[in-house]
Design a protein around this motif. Structure first.
Motif, PDB file in Angstrom:
ATOM      1  N   GLU A   1       0.834  -1.207   0.000  1.00 50.08           N
ATOM      2  CA  GLU A   1       0.000   0.000   0.000  1.00 50.08           C
ATOM      3  C   GLU A   1       0.866   1.254   0.000  1.00 50.08           C
ATOM      4  O   GLU A   1       0.551   2.236  -0.666  1.00 50.08           O
ATOM      5  N   LEU A   2       1.960   1.221   0.728  1.00 55.09           N
ATOM      6  CA  LEU A   2       2.883   2.359   0.710  1.00 55.09           C
ATOM      7  C   LEU A   2       3.408   2.603  -0.697  1.00 55.09           C
ATOM      8  O   LEU A   2       3.532   3.746  -1.135  1.00 55.09           O
ATOM      9  N   SER A   3       3.703   1.528  -1.408  1.00 52.69           N
ATOM     10  CA  SER A   3       4.164   1.662  -2.786  1.00 52.69           C
ATOM     11  C   SER A   3       3.095   2.298  -3.665  1.00 52.69           C
ATOM     12  O   SER A   3       3.383   3.150  -4.503  1.00 52.69           O
ATOM     13  N   SER A   4       1.848   1.910  -3.459  1.00 52.03           N
ATOM     14  CA  SER A   4       0.751   2.476  -4.256  1.00 52.03           C
ATOM     15  C   SER A   4       0.569   3.964  -3.998  1.00 52.03           C
ATOM     16  O   SER A   4       0.029   4.690  -4.839  1.00 52.03           O
ATOM     17  N   LEU A   5       1.038   4.414  -2.830  1.00 49.07           N
ATOM     18  CA  LEU A   5       0.959   5.830  -2.477  1.00 49.07           C
ATOM     19  C   LEU A   5       2.239   6.581  -2.845  1.00 49.07           C
ATOM     20  O   LEU A   5       2.431   7.728  -2.444  1.00 49.07           O
ATOM     21  N   ALA A   6       3.126   5.901  -3.586  1.00 44.66           N
ATOM     22  CA  ALA A   6       4.377   6.483  -4.088  1.00 44.66           C
ATOM     23  C   ALA A   6       5.388   6.775  -2.993  1.00 44.66           C
ATOM     24  O   ALA A   6       6.261   7.639  -3.155  1.00 44.66           O
ATOM     25  N   CYS A   7       5.302   6.062  -1.884  1.00 50.79           N
ATOM     26  CA  CYS A   7       6.308   6.195  -0.835  1.00 50.79           C
ATOM     27  C   CYS A   7       7.663   5.800  -1.405  1.00 50.79           C
ATOM     28  O   CYS A   7       7.795   4.752  -2.036  1.00 50.79           O
ATOM     29  N   SER A   8       8.683   6.609  -1.177  1.00 44.77           N
ATOM     30  CA  SER A   8       9.972   6.352  -1.810  1.00 44.77           C
ATOM     31  C   SER A   8      10.973   5.631  -0.912  1.00 44.77           C
ATOM     32  O   SER A   8      11.908   5.008  -1.402  1.00 44.77           O
ATOM     33  N   SER A   9      10.788   5.733   0.410  1.00 45.18           N
ATOM     34  CA  SER A   9      11.796   5.188   1.319  1.00 45.18           C
ATOM     35  C   SER A   9      11.136   4.491   2.500  1.00 45.18           C
ATOM     36  O   SER A   9      10.213   5.042   3.120  1.00 45.18           O
ATOM     37  N   ILE A  10      11.604   3.274   2.813  1.00 47.88           N
ATOM     38  CA  ILE A  10      11.057   2.512   3.939  1.00 47.88           C
ATOM     39  C   ILE A  10      12.203   2.010   4.808  1.00 47.88           C
ATOM     40  O   ILE A  10      13.203   1.485   4.310  1.00 47.88           O
ATOM     41  N   GLN A  11      12.026   2.159   6.089  1.00 44.92           N
ATOM     42  CA  GLN A  11      12.977   1.617   7.063  1.00 44.92           C
ATOM     43  C   GLN A  11      12.288   0.458   7.788  1.00 44.92           C
ATOM     44  O   GLN A  11      11.196   0.616   8.322  1.00 44.92           O
ATOM     45  N   ILE A  12      12.933  -0.701   7.791  1.00 41.30           N
ATOM     46  CA  ILE A  12      12.400  -1.883   8.453  1.00 41.30           C
ATOM     47  C   ILE A  12      13.223  -2.149   9.713  1.00 41.30           C
ATOM     48  O   ILE A  12      14.420  -2.422   9.625  1.00 41.30           O
ATOM     49  N   ARG A  13      12.599  -2.057  10.878  1.00 37.49           N
ATOM     50  CA  ARG A  13      13.284  -2.366  12.134  1.00 37.49           C
ATOM     51  C   ARG A  13      12.861  -3.776  12.552  1.00 37.49           C
ATOM     52  O   ARG A  13      11.733  -3.996  12.993  1.00 37.49           O
ATOM     53  N   MET A  14      13.771  -4.723  12.395  1.00 37.05           N
ATOM     54  CA  MET A  14      13.431  -6.130  12.533  1.00 37.05           C
ATOM     55  C   MET A  14      14.175  -6.787  13.693  1.00 37.05           C
ATOM     56  O   MET A  14      15.377  -6.613  13.856  1.00 37.05           O
ATOM     57  N   SER A  15      13.425  -7.551  14.490  1.00 32.07           N
ATOM     58  CA  SER A  15      14.063  -8.415  15.493  1.00 32.07           C
ATOM     59  C   SER A  15      13.414  -9.795  15.464  1.00 32.07           C
ATOM     60  O   SER A  15      13.443 -10.527  16.449  1.00 32.07           O
ATOM     61  N   HIS A  16      12.832 -10.125  14.326  1.00 30.43           N
ATOM     62  CA  HIS A  16      12.195 -11.423  14.101  1.00 30.43           C
ATOM     63  C   HIS A  16      13.273 -12.427  13.691  1.00 30.43           C
ATOM     64  O   HIS A  16      14.085 -12.158  12.810  1.00 30.43           O
ATOM     65  N   PRO A  17      13.303 -13.617  14.311  1.00 32.28           N
ATOM     66  CA  PRO A  17      14.368 -14.579  13.989  1.00 32.28           C
ATOM     67  C   PRO A  17      14.295 -15.160  12.580  1.00 32.28           C
ATOM     68  O   PRO A  17      15.304 -15.621  12.049  1.00 32.28           O
ATOM     69  N   ASP A  18      13.114 -15.130  11.960  1.00 29.22           N
ATOM     70  CA  ASP A  18      12.974 -15.697  10.616  1.00 29.22           C
ATOM     71  C   ASP A  18      13.357 -14.653   9.565  1.00 29.22           C
ATOM     72  O   ASP A  18      12.557 -14.272   8.707  1.00 29.22           O
ATOM     73  N   VAL A  19      14.589 -14.205   9.620  1.00 29.64           N
ATOM     74  CA  VAL A  19      15.035 -13.106   8.768  1.00 29.64           C
ATOM     75  C   VAL A  19      14.955 -13.463   7.289  1.00 29.64           C
ATOM     76  O   VAL A  19      14.519 -12.654   6.459  1.00 29.64           O
ATOM     77  N   ASN A  20      15.348 -14.679   6.936  1.00 30.81           N
ATOM     78  CA  ASN A  20      15.375 -15.067   5.527  1.00 30.81           C
ATOM     79  C   ASN A  20      14.010 -14.930   4.862  1.00 30.81           C
ATOM     80  O   ASN A  20      13.885 -14.341   3.779  1.00 30.81           O
ATOM     81  N   ASN A  21      12.978 -15.487   5.489  1.00 32.25           N
ATOM     82  CA  ASN A  21      11.646 -15.428   4.898  1.00 32.25           C
ATOM     83  C   ASN A  21      11.100 -14.002   4.865  1.00 32.25           C
ATOM     84  O   ASN A  21      10.405 -13.616   3.916  1.00 32.25           O
ATOM     85  N   ILE A  22      11.398 -13.226   5.888  1.00 29.00           N
ATOM     86  CA  ILE A  22      10.914 -11.852   5.919  1.00 29.00           C
ATOM     87  C   ILE A  22      11.584 -11.034   4.824  1.00 29.00           C
ATOM     88  O   ILE A  22      10.924 -10.277   4.104  1.00 29.00           O
ATOM     89  N   LEU A  23      12.880 -11.187   4.654  1.00 32.13           N
ATOM     90  CA  LEU A  23      13.582 -10.471   3.585  1.00 32.13           C
ATOM     91  C   LEU A  23      13.045 -10.882   2.216  1.00 32.13           C
ATOM     92  O   LEU A  23      12.881 -10.040   1.327  1.00 32.13           O
ATOM     93  N   SER A  24      12.743 -12.165   2.062  1.00 32.05           N
ATOM     94  CA  SER A  24      12.183 -12.641   0.800  1.00 32.05           C
ATOM     95  C   SER A  24      10.830 -11.980   0.525  1.00 32.05           C
ATOM     96  O   SER A  24      10.539 -11.564  -0.606  1.00 32.05           O
ATOM     97  N   GLY A  25      10.006 -11.863   1.584  1.00 37.60           N
ATOM     98  CA  GLY A  25       8.703 -11.206   1.431  1.00 37.60           C
ATOM     99  C   GLY A  25       8.849  -9.728   1.108  1.00 37.60           C
ATOM    100  O   GLY A  25       8.097  -9.185   0.278  1.00 37.60           O
TER     101      GLY A  25
END
Length: 340
Positions: free
Chosen positions: A120-144
Motif C-alpha cells: 500500500e505504501l508503494s501504491s501511495l508512491a512512498c519512496s523510502s522505507i525503514q524496516i526495524r526487525m528483530s524477528h528470527p525468521d530473517v530469511n523469509n521476511i527479507l524474501s517477502g
C-alpha cells in the motif's frame, strides 16, 4: 561607497536568539556570524553600503567593511552596482507525494501484515522505507520484502537488524539491481570498534551500505541532535520553511500494527488491521503535526539551526503554543550545547 553588497542567493542568513548563521545551500555548509551582522545583511537588498553605514551613525564602518570583505573572500557575497539584477532564491517547496517515508517494526510476535503495508505504501508512491526487525525468521521476511518492493515505486529500503540476527549472506541482496534493499544497519554491536576494523576494507562498508552501531535501535530510539547530523541542502531547507521535516509525510507502524507519527511517540491514530494507510493520511489529527514547522515551536523558533535540524521529537500544543516533548541539547538562549 554607493555600491551594494549582496549575498549569493544560495547563502541565506538565519537569526537566532544569541547568534546567527549563514547557510550555504550550494556547498552544504554554514558559518556563524553575530546577530548584528544579520541585521546589517537584511538591509543590503535595499540600501547601499554608505546608506547602511549612515544608519549606524558610521560607528560600525570598520566592522562592516571587514565583514563584507570576509564574506566576499570566502565566496558568500559580492559587490555590485545593480543589486536588482540578482533576485533572491525562491524558497517555495512542493512535493506530489502523499507519503514520503515509512518505518515498519517487525518482531517475532508481529500483529499486522507488513507485506500488505509495504504494497500500500508503494501504491501511495512512498519512496523510502525503514524496516526495524528483530524477528528470527530473517530469511523469509527479507524474501517477502523483496517480493513486495521489486518493481515498485519504492526506491530505498533500509534493514535494521541486531547483531545477533545478522548473517553475512544477507548482503547478496545489495548486488541485485532489481532489489530495493540498499542498506543494512546492524545495531547492538558488542564491540563496535573491532567490528568496524574487521569490515573497514569491505566494499559495502566503504559505500555506507553496511553500517554498524553499538547502540540498540528499538521503538524508543530517537535521532541525536548534534552538529554533525545537521542536514544542509535545498530540498531540506525549503521543506523546513513549511513543515516539520522529521514528521512530514511519514508513516510509522509499530509491531502491534498501530499508526504513529514516529515509533517513539505515544499518540496512536488507529491500527493497520482495521484502517488503511490511505484512510490514515486523510485523518487531520494524524497529519496535523506534519505542518508544524520549527518557526511555530517554542525554543526552536529562536534557534539559528531551525532550518537544518532533523528532530523527530513529539510535539504538544499547550493551548497557546507548540512545544517539543524531548529536550534539545542545544540552548539558543545561551548559545551553548549542554555537553560543553
Amino acid at each position: 561607497m554607493n555600491r551594494f553588497f549582496n549575498l549569493y542567493s544560495n547563502c541565506i542568513p538565519v537569526k537566532g536568539s544569541e547568534e546567527s548563521i549563514i547557510i550555504d545551500l550550494q556547498n552544504t555548509e554554514h558559518i556563524n556570524v553575530p546577530n548584528l551582522l544579520f541585521d546589517v545583511l537584511r538591509k543590503t537588498r535595499t540600501h547601499t553600503i554608505d546608506e547602511i553605514k549612515n544608519f549606524y551613525n558610521n560607528s560600525l564602518d570598520e566592522g562592516i567593511d571587514q565583514y563584507f570583505s570576509y564574506l566576499k573572500d570566502i565566496g558568500y557575497g559580492f559587490f555590485t552596482d545593480h543589486v536588482e539584477m540578482f533576485p533572491e532564491l525562491n524558497l517555495e517547496w512542493y512535493s506530489p507525494l502523499k507519503v514520503n517515508s515509512a518505518i515498519l517494526e517487525i518482531h517475532e510476535d508481529c500483529k499486522y501484515d507488513f507485506n500488505s503495508a509495504i504494497k500500500e505504501l508503494s501504491s501511495l508512491a512512498c519512496s523510502s522505507i525503514q524496516i526495524r526487525m528483530s524477528h528470527p525468521d530473517v530469511n523469509n521476511i527479507l524474501s517477502g520484502i523483496l517480493d513486495a518492493t521489486r518493481k515498485s515505486r519504492i526506491r530505498n529500503v533500509e534493514i535494521f537488524l541486531p547483531e545477533s540476527l545478522y548473517e553475512e549472506h544477507y548482503l547478496k541482496y545489495l548486488d541485485d539491481i532489481e532489489n530495493r534493499i540498499n542498506t543494512f544497519v546492524i545495531h547492538s554491536v558488542k564491540d563496535e570498534i573491532l567490528t568496524q576494523d574487521l569490515y573497514k576494507n569491505y566494499k559495502y562498508h566503504i559505500d555506507h551500505k553496511l553500517i554498524f552501531k553499538s547502540e540498540t535501535i528499538n521503538s524508543a530510539t530517537t535521532d541525536h541532535i548534534k552538529m554533525e547530523n545537521f542536514i544542509i541542502n535545498m530540498e531540506f531547507f525549503t521543506e523546513a520553511q513549511q513543515c516539520n521535516v522529521a514528521l512530514n509525510r511519514k508513516i510509522c507502524i509499530d509491531n502491534e500494527g498501530n499508526f504513529k507519527n514516529f515509533l517513539a511517540h505515544k499518540s496512536i491514530y488507529g491500527n493497520f488491521r482495521n484502517k488503511s494507510i490511505t484512510e490514515l493520511i486523510e485523518d487531520r489529527e494524524f497529519t496535523r503535526k506534519w505542518f508544524v514547522n520549527n518557526d511555530s515551536i517554542e525554543i526552536c523558533k529562536d534557534c539559528q539551526f531551525r532550518y537544518i535540524c532533523f528532530n523527530n521529537s513529539d510535539i504538544e500544543f499547550n493551548g497557546h503554543s507548540w512545544q517539543k516533548v524531548n529536550e534539545c541539547p542545544f540552548d539558543p538562549y545561551t548559545n551553548l550545547w549542554k555537553t560543553e
